[in-house]
Design an enzyme around this catalytic site. Structure first.
Site, mmCIF file in Angstrom:
data_model
loop_
_atom_site.group_PDB
_atom_site.id
_atom_site.type_symbol
_atom_site.label_atom_id
_atom_site.label_comp_id
_atom_site.label_asym_id
_atom_site.label_seq_id
_atom_site.Cartn_x
_atom_site.Cartn_y
_atom_site.Cartn_z
ATOM 1 N N GLU A 2 1.205 7.927 7.358
ATOM 2 C CA GLU A 2 1.168 8.016 5.895
ATOM 3 C C GLU A 2 -0.054 8.841 5.494
ATOM 4 O OE1 GLU A 2 0.176 5.456 1.911
ATOM 5 O OE2 GLU A 2 -0.906 5.262 3.790
ATOM 6 N N ARG B 296 8.653 -4.575 -5.316
ATOM 7 C CA ARG B 296 8.743 -5.357 -4.085
ATOM 8 C C ARG B 296 9.581 -6.619 -4.328
ATOM 9 N NH1 ARG B 296 2.390 -4.445 -2.513
ATOM 10 N NH2 ARG B 296 2.557 -2.184 -2.317
ATOM 11 N N GLU C 105 -12.873 9.710 4.009
ATOM 12 C CA GLU C 105 -12.848 9.080 5.336
ATOM 13 C C GLU C 105 -13.838 7.930 5.472
ATOM 14 O OE1 GLU C 105 -13.377 12.212 8.231
ATOM 15 O OE2 GLU C 105 -11.487 13.185 7.650
ATOM 16 N N ARG D 282 4.378 3.000 12.258
ATOM 17 C CA ARG D 282 4.084 3.691 11.007
ATOM 18 C C ARG D 282 2.604 3.437 10.783
ATOM 19 N NH1 ARG D 282 1.450 2.348 5.963
ATOM 20 N NH2 ARG D 282 2.421 3.497 4.261
ATOM 21 N N ASP E 144 -0.765 3.486 8.652
ATOM 22 C CA ASP E 144 -1.268 3.431 7.283
ATOM 23 C C ASP E 144 -2.515 4.317 7.130
ATOM 24 O OD1 ASP E 144 -0.977 1.846 4.733
ATOM 25 O OD2 ASP E 144 -3.041 1.274 5.196
ATOM 26 N N GLY F 35 0.319 15.164 -1.975
ATOM 27 C CA GLY F 35 1.436 16.034 -2.298
ATOM 28 C C GLY F 35 1.248 17.470 -1.826
ATOM 29 N N ASN G 56 -7.659 1.457 9.384
ATOM 30 C CA ASN G 56 -8.737 2.053 8.592
ATOM 31 C C ASN G 56 -9.693 1.016 8.004
ATOM 32 O OD1 ASN G 56 -10.037 4.242 6.944
ATOM 33 N ND2 ASN G 56 -9.218 2.968 5.280
ATOM 34 N N HIS G 57 -9.155 -0.176 7.735
ATOM 35 C CA HIS G 57 -9.981 -1.138 7.006
ATOM 36 C C HIS G 57 -9.583 -2.574 7.303
ATOM 37 C CE1 HIS G 57 -6.588 0.255 4.393
ATOM 38 N NE2 HIS G 57 -6.338 -1.049 4.414
ATOM 39 N N TRP H 172 -3.643 -6.434 4.175
ATOM 40 C CA TRP H 172 -5.016 -6.936 4.021
ATOM 41 C C TRP H 172 -5.457 -7.673 5.283
ATOM 42 C CZ3 TRP H 172 -4.393 -9.264 -1.606
ATOM 43 C CH2 TRP H 172 -4.332 -8.193 -2.523
ATOM 44 N N ASP I 136 -14.346 -0.422 5.167
ATOM 45 C CA ASP I 136 -13.919 0.764 5.918
ATOM 46 C C ASP I 136 -14.496 0.748 7.337
ATOM 47 O OD1 ASP I 136 -12.374 3.259 5.195
ATOM 48 O OD2 ASP I 136 -14.108 4.090 6.252
HETATM 49 C C1 ABC Z 1 -3.362 -3.676 -5.074
HETATM 50 C C2 ABC Z 1 -2.436 -4.132 -6.198
HETATM 51 C C3 ABC Z 1 -2.096 -2.996 -7.114
HETATM 52 C C4 ABC Z 1 -3.349 -2.450 -7.667
HETATM 53 C C5 ABC Z 1 -4.271 -2.064 -6.511
HETATM 54 C C6 ABC Z 1 -5.602 -1.581 -7.017
HETATM 55 O O1 ABC Z 1 -4.483 -3.183 -5.656
HETATM 56 O O2 ABC Z 1 -1.260 -4.647 -5.599
HETATM 57 O O3 ABC Z 1 -1.256 -3.427 -8.162
HETATM 58 O O4 ABC Z 1 -3.038 -1.318 -8.435
HETATM 59 C C7 ABC Z 1 -2.100 -2.387 -0.129
HETATM 60 C C8 ABC Z 1 -1.080 -3.153 -0.942
HETATM 61 C C9 ABC Z 1 -1.249 -2.847 -2.424
HETATM 62 C C10 ABC Z 1 -2.677 -3.035 -2.871
HETATM 63 C C11 ABC Z 1 -3.578 -2.161 -1.986
HETATM 64 C C12 ABC Z 1 -5.042 -2.256 -2.341
HETATM 65 O O5 ABC Z 1 -3.405 -2.573 -0.622
HETATM 66 O O6 ABC Z 1 0.191 -2.784 -0.512
HETATM 67 O O7 ABC Z 1 -0.397 -3.707 -3.167
HETATM 68 O O8 ABC Z 1 -2.772 -2.674 -4.238
HETATM 69 O O9 ABC Z 1 -5.512 -3.558 -2.170
HETATM 70 C C13 ABC Z 1 -1.320 2.481 1.898
HETATM 71 C C14 ABC Z 1 -0.105 1.547 1.888
HETATM 72 C C15 ABC Z 1 -0.251 0.557 0.751
HETATM 73 C C16 ABC Z 1 -1.432 -0.344 1.045
HETATM 74 C C17 ABC Z 1 -2.598 0.378 1.559
HETATM 75 C C18 ABC Z 1 -3.814 -0.370 1.847
HETATM 76 C C19 ABC Z 1 -2.544 1.691 1.934
HETATM 77 O O10 ABC Z 1 1.067 2.287 1.864
HETATM 78 O O11 ABC Z 1 0.896 -0.231 0.548
HETATM 79 O O12 ABC Z 1 -1.769 -1.018 -0.194
HETATM 80 O O13 ABC Z 1 -3.699 -0.780 3.227
HETATM 81 C C20 ABC Z 1 -4.273 5.716 -1.384
HETATM 82 C C21 ABC Z 1 -4.230 5.844 0.142
HETATM 83 C C22 ABC Z 1 -2.900 5.377 0.706
HETATM 84 C C23 ABC Z 1 -2.565 3.959 0.225
HETATM 85 C C24 ABC Z 1 -2.552 3.991 -1.308
HETATM 86 C C25 ABC Z 1 -2.237 2.629 -1.892
HETATM 87 O O14 ABC Z 1 -3.839 4.417 -1.785
HETATM 88 O O15 ABC Z 1 -4.486 7.178 0.501
HETATM 89 O O16 ABC Z 1 -3.004 5.380 2.117
HETATM 90 N N1 ABC Z 1 -1.298 3.452 0.780
HETATM 91 C C26 ABC Z 1 -3.895 9.789 -4.783
HETATM 92 C C27 ABC Z 1 -4.724 9.872 -3.513
HETATM 93 C C28 ABC Z 1 -4.098 8.982 -2.450
HETATM 94 C C29 ABC Z 1 -4.023 7.562 -2.963
HETATM 95 C C30 ABC Z 1 -3.154 7.566 -4.224
HETATM 96 C C31 ABC Z 1 -2.992 6.172 -4.809
HETATM 97 O O17 ABC Z 1 -3.760 8.423 -5.191
HETATM 98 O O18 ABC Z 1 -4.782 11.209 -3.070
HETATM 99 O O19 ABC Z 1 -4.915 9.013 -1.276
HETATM 100 O O20 ABC Z 1 -3.416 6.717 -1.961
HETATM 101 O O21 ABC Z 1 -4.225 5.676 -5.176
HETATM 102 C C32 ABC Z 1 -0.042 13.286 -5.915
HETATM 103 C C33 ABC Z 1 -1.311 13.780 -5.266
HETATM 104 C C34 ABC Z 1 -1.890 12.647 -4.423
HETATM 105 C C35 ABC Z 1 -2.141 11.430 -5.310
HETATM 106 C C36 ABC Z 1 -0.807 11.038 -5.946
HETATM 107 C C37 ABC Z 1 -0.968 9.783 -6.818
HETATM 108 O O22 ABC Z 1 -0.308 12.124 -6.704
HETATM 109 O O23 ABC Z 1 -1.032 14.895 -4.435
HETATM 110 O O24 ABC Z 1 -3.103 13.063 -3.819
HETATM 111 O O25 ABC Z 1 -2.596 10.330 -4.483
HETATM 112 O O26 ABC Z 1 0.505 14.291 -6.715
HETATM 113 CA CA CA Z 2 -12.076 5.307 6.777
#
Ligand code: ABC
Ligand code: CA
Length: 501
Positions: free
Chosen positions: A251, A366, A183, A225, A227, A255, A140-141, A102, A196
Site C-alpha cells: 500500500e 466497514r 518515513e 499485503r 501496510d 495518486g 511501520n508502527h 493498531w 514509528d
Molecule cells: C482512525 C479513525 C478515522 C480517523 C483517523 C484519524 O483515525 O478510524 O476515522 O479519521 C488504521 C485504521 C483507521 C485509523 C488509522 C489511524 O489506523 O484502519 O481506521 O483511522 O489510527 C493504512 C491502512 C489503514 C490503517 C493504517 C494505519 C494505514 O490502509 O486502514 O488505518 O495502520 C496515510 C498512509 C496510509 C494509511 C492511511 C490511513 O494514512 O500513508 O498508509 N493507510 C494523503 C497521504 C497519504 C495518507 C492519506 C490519508 O492522505 O499522501 O499518505 O495515507 O491520510 C491523493 C493524493 C494522496 C493523498 C490522498 C488523500 O489524495 O495523491 O497523497 O493521501 O490524491
Molecule cells: Ca516510519
C-alpha cells in the site's frame, strides 16, 4: 533458568505448507478483501453493528471459514484478511482496534478473531479449495494510547519494541512532500499515536525479517499485503519481502504515478492508487472524464518495473468512501465495478460492494456483511460472478492474456474500449439514461468471428476487419458494461468460474 526454545513465539507452532505461489500464480487470480471483524461471526448469528461506534462487532476467522462458499461462488480464488496480530485493547476516543491496524504485540494473535488453530484452519480450508490466503501486515508502527513522555513502551511486545529508542523520536507527519518526514515521523493522532518503529536499527530489521518469515510459514500464507509502505525507507523492503518469500503487494497511498513507481522496484506489486482516483472520478459522475483514467494507466504502463501487470486494482477499500456513497446510478456502478476485472493487474473486490453497501468515509465503510444476509441473487453479486468468469475464461483461452498489456482502442470523455485480447471491454459513464455506442475498428478479432457479450450472453459478430460496433440500449445497467470474448458457454448460473471453461 528459562530456555528460549524458539526464536519467536509464533515459530513455536508447527508450520503449515505454503503453496509457494509466484507472481504469475497470483496474476491468474482475483482477491476478495475482507475486514475480519465485519465479515462473519463464528456461530452465523447477526449481531447489531453500529459502524459509528468503531467497536468490535464479533466477526472471526471461524466466521470466514463458514462463509467461504459465498466468496468462492462469486468466482474469487484468494482472500485478503485484515491484520491478525494482537492490538491495543483499550477503547480510545478513536474507538477500538477492530480493524486490526493498531498493533501492540507482534508475536501474539488478536484474540477477538480466534485462536492460532482457527487461523491455521482458515488457511488449510482455503488451500483445500485451491484458494490463496493473503495476510495484511503492519511493521511501520505500533499503536499507543498516549504521546511521549506518557507513552508506555513496556506495553509493546516483543522486547524489541519496549523502549523509546526502538522508535523514531516523536513528531507528527506534517509534510507529505518531505520523504524523511513521511518515513520518520508518526501517523495517527493524539488519541492513538502510531509510534514509528526505528526501521533503521539493524536488530529491529533482523527481528522483522524473522517475524514475517515465521508468520508466513506458521499460517501458510500465500501472499502479504503490506501496510504503510511509503512510511519506511525503500531499501528496507527487498530483504523483508525476500524473508516472506511469498507474493507481496504494498500500500503506497499516493495518486502520483512517478512516486508510486519507485516502490515497484522493491516490491512484487502495488495497490493501484494512481488509477483509483481517476477511476472513481471518471465513473463517479456522468460528466467525469474516462480519458483521464486511460492517461494514468498508460503512464503506469511505462513507469512501473513490470508495467501494470504488477498492480492490484480496486474500486473500494477500508480507507475510502464506498463508490455508492457518492454515486448510486446502477449503470455507473456496474461500469466502475467492471474496470478492476478488465485491466492488467490482479482484481480486488472489497467485501460488501457486491451487496450494494453505501458507507462513506472510515468508519462508515466497514459495515457488517451479515446484515446483508449474504444474498447471492442480487444484481451486483451476479455482476461480480460474471466478471470473474469472463476474466477466468480469457486467462484460460489465451496464453498471452496476462502478459499482454491492455490498450485503449477508444478513448473519449464518456466512452472507453479496453482491449486485452481476447477480451474487449466497452465502458461508458453516460449513466442509466444514456444509450452509448461504440465503433471499434480493428478490435483484433478474426473476420466475422462470433463473440459473446459476457453481461447479456447475447452473441455478436465481428466485422470483416475484425472490428466491433455495439450499442447499449435504453441505458439499462445490465448492458451498459459490455464485455466480449470468443465463443464459449455463457451463463449466470455457474457455481464457480471454472465451470465456464
Ligand atoms: C482512525 C479513525 C478515522 C480517523 C483517523 C484519524 O483515525 O478510524 O476515522 O479519521 C488504521 C485504521 C483507521 C485509523 C488509522 C489511524 O489506523 O484502519 O481506521 O483511522 O489510527 C493504512 C491502512 C489503514 C490503517 C493504517 C494505519 C494505514 O490502509 O486502514 O488505518 O495502520 C496515510 C498512509 C496510509 C494509511 C492511511 C490511513 O494514512 O500513508 O498508509 N493507510 C494523503 C497521504 C497519504 C495518507 C492519506 C490519508 O492522505 O499522501 O499518505 O495515507 O491520510 C491523493 C493524493 C494522496 C493523498 C490522498 C488523500 O489524495 O495523491 O497523497 O493521501 O490524491
Ligand atoms: Ca516510519
Amino acid at each position: 533458568m528459562i530456555y528460549v526454545l524458539c526464536r519467536l513465539l509464533l515459530a513455536c507452532f508447527l508450520s503449515l505448507p505454503v503453496f509457494a505461489a509466484s507472481a504469475q500464480d497470483w496474476q491468474k487470480r482475483s482477491i476478495y478483501q475482507l475486514v475480519t471483524d465485519r465479515f462473519a461471526t463464528s456461530d452465523g448469528t447477526s449481531p447489531a453493528c453500529d459502524t459509528s461506534k468503531r467497536e468490535y462487532c464479533n466477526g472471526t476467522w471461524q466466521g470466514v471459514i463458514g462463509k467461504l462458499d459465498y466468496i468462492q461462488n462469486m468466482g474469487f480464488d484468494a482472500i485478503w484478511i485484515s491484520p491478525v496480530v494482537a492490538n491495543i485493547e483499550e477503547t480510545t476516543a478513536d474507538g477500538q482496534a477492530y480493524h486490526g491496524y493498531w498493533t501492540e504485540d507482534q508475536n501474539s494473535l488478536n484474540p477477538h478473531f480466534g485462536t492460532s488453530d482457527d487461523l491455521k484452519l482458515l488457511s488449510t480450508t482455503l488451500h483445500e479449495r485451491s484458494m490463496y490466503l493473503m495476510i495484511d501486515v503492519v511493521v511501520n508502527h505500533m499503536a499507543a494510547t498516549a504521546l511521549p513522555p506518557n507513552l508506555n513502551y513496556s506495553a509493546f511486545a516483543p522486547a524489541n519494541f519496549s523502549k523509546s529508542s526502538d522508535f523514531h523520536p516523536f513528531c507528527w507527519i506534517t509534510d507529505y512532500s518531505n520523504q524523511t518526514n513521511v518515513e520518520q515521523c508518526w501517523l495517527g493522532d493524539s488519541n492513538v499515536p502510531l509510534a514509528d518503529v526505528d526501521t533503521e536499527d539493524p536488530s529491529i530489521v533482523t527481528f522483522l525479517n524473522g517475524w514475517i518469515h515465521d508468520l508466513v510459514q506458521v499460517y501458510g500464507a500465500d501472499g502479504i499485503r503490506i501496510d504503510t509502505v511509503k512510511h519506511i525507507r525503500k531499501d528496507f523492503w527487498p530483504n523483508f519481502t525476500a524473508s516472506a518469500a511469498v507474493w507481496s503487494i504494498g500500500e503506497v497511498l499516493d495518486g502520483d504515478v512517478q512516486y508510486v513507481s519507485q516502490y515497484t522496484e522493491v516490491l512484487d506489486a502495488v495497490l493501484d492508487y494512481p488509477a483509483f482516483y481517476p477511476l472513481t472520478a471518471a465513473f463517479g459522475n456522468t460528466s467525469g472524464d474516462l480519458s483521464a483514467l486511460a492517461q494514468t494507466v498508460q503512464k503506469e504502463q511505462s513507469a512501473y518495473r513490470l508495467g501494470t501487470s504488477m498492480t492490484g486494482s480496486f474500486l473500494e477499500n477500508q480507507d475510502n468512501p464506498r463508490f455508492q456513497s457518492f454515486q448510486t446510478d446502477q449503470a455507473l456502478v456496474l461500469n466502475a465495478m467492471t474496470w478492476p476485472f478488465v485491466q492488467d493487474g490482479v482484481p480486488i473486490l472489497y467485501y460488501g460492494q457486491e451487496q450494494g453497501y453505501t458507507g462513506a468515509n472510515d468508519p462508515y465503510n466497514r459495515e457488517a456483511l451479515w446484515l446483508s444476509g449474504y444474498e447471492e441473487d442480487k444484481p451486483l453479486v451476479i455482476h461480480v460472478r460474471m466478471l470473474n468468469a469472463a476474466r477466468k475464461a480469457a486467462v484460460a483461452s489465451s496464453g498471452n492474456f496476462l502478459s499482454t498489456q491492455l490498450t485503449f482502442l477508444t478513448t473519449t470523455k464518456n466512452a472507453l474500449a479496453v482491449s486485452k485480447p481476447p477480451m474487449l471491454a466497452l465502458l461508458s459513464n453516460g449513466g442509466s439514461s444514456s444509450n452509448p455506442s461504440w465503433s471499434v475498428p480493428n478490435a483484433g478479432y478474426k473476420s466475422g468471428e462470433t463473440l459473446i457479450d459476457a453481461v447479456s450472453c447475447n452473441t455478436l459478430k465481428a466485422d470483416k476487419q475484425g472490428g466491433v460496433s455495439a450499442q447499449s440500449f435504453n441505458g439499462t445497467p445490465k448492458v451498459n458494461s459490455l464485455l466480449y470474448r470468443p465463443i464459449g458457454p455463457c451463463s449466470h448460473s455457474f457455481r464457480t468460474s471454472h465451470s465456464l471453461l
